[in-house]
Scaffold this motif. Structure first.
Motif, PDB file in Angstrom:
ATOM      1  N   THR A  31       3.901 -11.276   1.946  1.00 35.06           N
ATOM      2  CA  THR A  31       5.223 -10.776   1.546  1.00 35.06           C
ATOM      3  C   THR A  31       5.197 -10.127   0.163  1.00 35.06           C
ATOM      4  O   THR A  31       6.189  -9.528  -0.249  1.00 35.06           O
ATOM      5  N   PHE A  32       4.080 -10.222  -0.543  1.00 31.67           N
ATOM      6  CA  PHE A  32       4.001  -9.635  -1.884  1.00 31.67           C
ATOM      7  C   PHE A  32       4.057  -8.115  -1.785  1.00 31.67           C
ATOM      8  O   PHE A  32       3.382  -7.504  -0.964  1.00 31.67           O
ATOM      9  N   ASP A  33       4.878  -7.512  -2.645  1.00 27.45           N
ATOM     10  CA  ASP A  33       4.992  -6.052  -2.669  1.00 27.45           C
ATOM     11  C   ASP A  33       5.326  -5.612  -4.092  1.00 27.45           C
ATOM     12  O   ASP A  33       6.325  -6.048  -4.661  1.00 27.45           O
ATOM     13  N   CYS A  34       4.486  -4.782  -4.655  1.00 28.03           N
ATOM     14  CA  CYS A  34       4.765  -4.216  -5.972  1.00 28.03           C
ATOM     15  C   CYS A  34       4.914  -2.703  -5.811  1.00 28.03           C
ATOM     16  O   CYS A  34       4.805  -2.178  -4.716  1.00 28.03           O
ATOM     17  N   HIS A  35       5.159  -1.993  -6.891  1.00 29.43           N
ATOM     18  CA  HIS A  35       5.382  -0.548  -6.794  1.00 29.43           C
ATOM     19  C   HIS A  35       4.104   0.244  -6.498  1.00 29.43           C
ATOM     20  O   HIS A  35       4.168   1.440  -6.271  1.00 29.43           O
ATOM     21  N   SER A  36       2.977  -0.407  -6.499  1.00 25.60           N
ATOM     22  CA  SER A  36       1.715   0.277  -6.248  1.00 25.60           C
ATOM     23  C   SER A  36       1.156  -0.134  -4.893  1.00 25.60           C
ATOM     24  O   SER A  36       0.850  -1.301  -4.662  1.00 25.60           O
ATOM     25  N   GLU A  37       1.025   0.842  -4.016  1.00 26.19           N
ATOM     26  CA  GLU A  37       0.468   0.555  -2.690  1.00 26.19           C
ATOM     27  C   GLU A  37      -0.942  -0.009  -2.793  1.00 26.19           C
ATOM     28  O   GLU A  37      -1.307  -0.937  -2.076  1.00 26.19           O
ATOM     29  N   ALA A  38      -1.739   0.532  -3.711  1.00 26.85           N
ATOM     30  CA  ALA A  38      -3.130   0.068  -3.867  1.00 26.85           C
ATOM     31  C   ALA A  38      -3.184  -1.385  -4.335  1.00 26.85           C
ATOM     32  O   ALA A  38      -3.990  -2.179  -3.828  1.00 26.85           O
ATOM     33  N   ALA A 107      -0.158  -7.167 -11.411  1.00 29.71           N
ATOM     34  CA  ALA A 107       0.975  -6.647 -10.644  1.00 29.71           C
ATOM     35  C   ALA A 107       2.082  -7.690 -10.568  1.00 29.71           C
ATOM     36  O   ALA A 107       1.819  -8.890 -10.537  1.00 29.71           O
ATOM     37  N   VAL A 108       3.308  -7.197 -10.536  1.00 32.05           N
ATOM     38  CA  VAL A 108       4.492  -8.046 -10.397  1.00 32.05           C
ATOM     39  C   VAL A 108       5.250  -7.580  -9.157  1.00 32.05           C
ATOM     40  O   VAL A 108       5.453  -6.379  -8.963  1.00 32.05           O
ATOM     41  N   ASP A 109       5.652  -8.529  -8.325  1.00 36.87           N
ATOM     42  CA  ASP A 109       6.427  -8.219  -7.126  1.00 36.87           C
ATOM     43  C   ASP A 109       7.739  -7.535  -7.523  1.00 36.87           C
ATOM     44  O   ASP A 109       8.334  -7.857  -8.549  1.00 36.87           O
ATOM     45  N   THR A 110       8.192  -6.616  -6.689  1.00 33.99           N
ATOM     46  CA  THR A 110       9.396  -5.837  -6.998  1.00 33.99           C
ATOM     47  C   THR A 110      10.632  -6.709  -7.235  1.00 33.99           C
ATOM     48  O   THR A 110      11.522  -6.327  -7.983  1.00 33.99           O
ATOM     49  N   HIS A 111      10.689  -7.879  -6.623  1.00 38.24           N
ATOM     50  CA  HIS A 111      11.834  -8.778  -6.801  1.00 38.24           C
ATOM     51  C   HIS A 111      11.859  -9.432  -8.186  1.00 38.24           C
ATOM     52  O   HIS A 111      12.872 -10.032  -8.561  1.00 38.24           O
ATOM     53  N   PHE A 112      10.759  -9.337  -8.931  1.00 32.17           N
ATOM     54  CA  PHE A 112      10.655 -10.024 -10.213  1.00 32.17           C
ATOM     55  C   PHE A 112      10.425  -9.069 -11.385  1.00 32.17           C
ATOM     56  O   PHE A 112      10.156  -9.502 -12.498  1.00 32.17           O
ATOM     57  N   ILE A 113      10.549  -7.778 -11.138  1.00 33.15           N
ATOM     58  CA  ILE A 113      10.372  -6.785 -12.202  1.00 33.15           C
ATOM     59  C   ILE A 113      11.541  -6.874 -13.179  1.00 33.15           C
ATOM     60  O   ILE A 113      12.674  -7.115 -12.786  1.00 33.15           O
ATOM     61  N   GLY A 114      11.232  -6.698 -14.457  1.00 33.54           N
ATOM     62  CA  GLY A 114      12.271  -6.709 -15.485  1.00 33.54           C
ATOM     63  C   GLY A 114      12.501  -8.061 -16.121  1.00 33.54           C
ATOM     64  O   GLY A 114      13.373  -8.206 -16.977  1.00 33.54           O
TER      65      GLY A 114
END
Length: 184
Positions: A31-38, A107-114
């Protein structure tokens, strides 16, 4: 290790507690997803193979529900002495290279950015490296773009002149930064 991250948003403070742990097979990576596909693909599909081969170590930030909020990898590395700025180069022994620790991925998951989690993960990586019994002169990172360069520079990293996306932070400097922070 526990990390406390405080994020200020529109005068509201959000307090979040994360634990840092080595990645293992029980952690849910899909389920991890960050802004970088790589970076997302690497974490979901390849990191376990690199851990098994002893190519890297991976550490994750987990929220109180066990969700992976971010990760970083560390590996042994070296830096060519001639790649370092002259003022740094002149203070080191005349070996062709000096030992380093490379933070290969962050990398940081999109739900935890900021929330400041990226900076907290860098701090954890530095503390983990400083506690190691293996000698290293610096932590090295390869930024993926100028935004990442600005992030690392904000945290004290210095660009290599001939490789502008490669930055380093002498561990002695990191130790002083941590000591100054803990005195406050």
């Amino acid at each position: 290790m526990l990390l406390l991250v405080i994020a200020n948003s529109f005068s509201l403070s959000k307090l979040m507690l994360f634990s840092i742990a080595p990645l293992n097979n029980t952690h849910q990576r899909n389920t991890f997803d960050c802004h970088s596909e790589a970076l997302t693909r690497y974490f979901q599909q390849q990191v376990n193979q690199d851990i098994k081969r002893k190519i890297t170590a991976c550490f994750i930030a987990l929220n109180n529900e066990g969700v992976i909020a971010g990760y970083y990898t560390l590996a042994a590395s070296s830096m060519l002495l001639n790649d370092l700025p002259l003022d740094v180069h002149q203070k080191l022994p005349r070996y062709p290279s000096v030992p380093a620790v490379r933070m290969g991925r962050l990398a940081v998951d999109t739900h935890f950015i900021g929330l400041g989690l990226g900076g907290a993960l860098v701090a954890d990586a530095l503390q983990r490296t400083l506690k190691s019994d293996i000698a290293a002169y610096a932590m090295v990172v390869d930024a993926k773009d100028e935004t990442a360069v600005a992030f690392y520079q904000h945290h004290g990293f210095i660009r290599l002149i001939d490789s502008p996306l490669t930055l380093f932070l002498p561990l002695a400097t990191a130790q002083k930064m941590i000591d100054n922070t803990s005195r406050r």
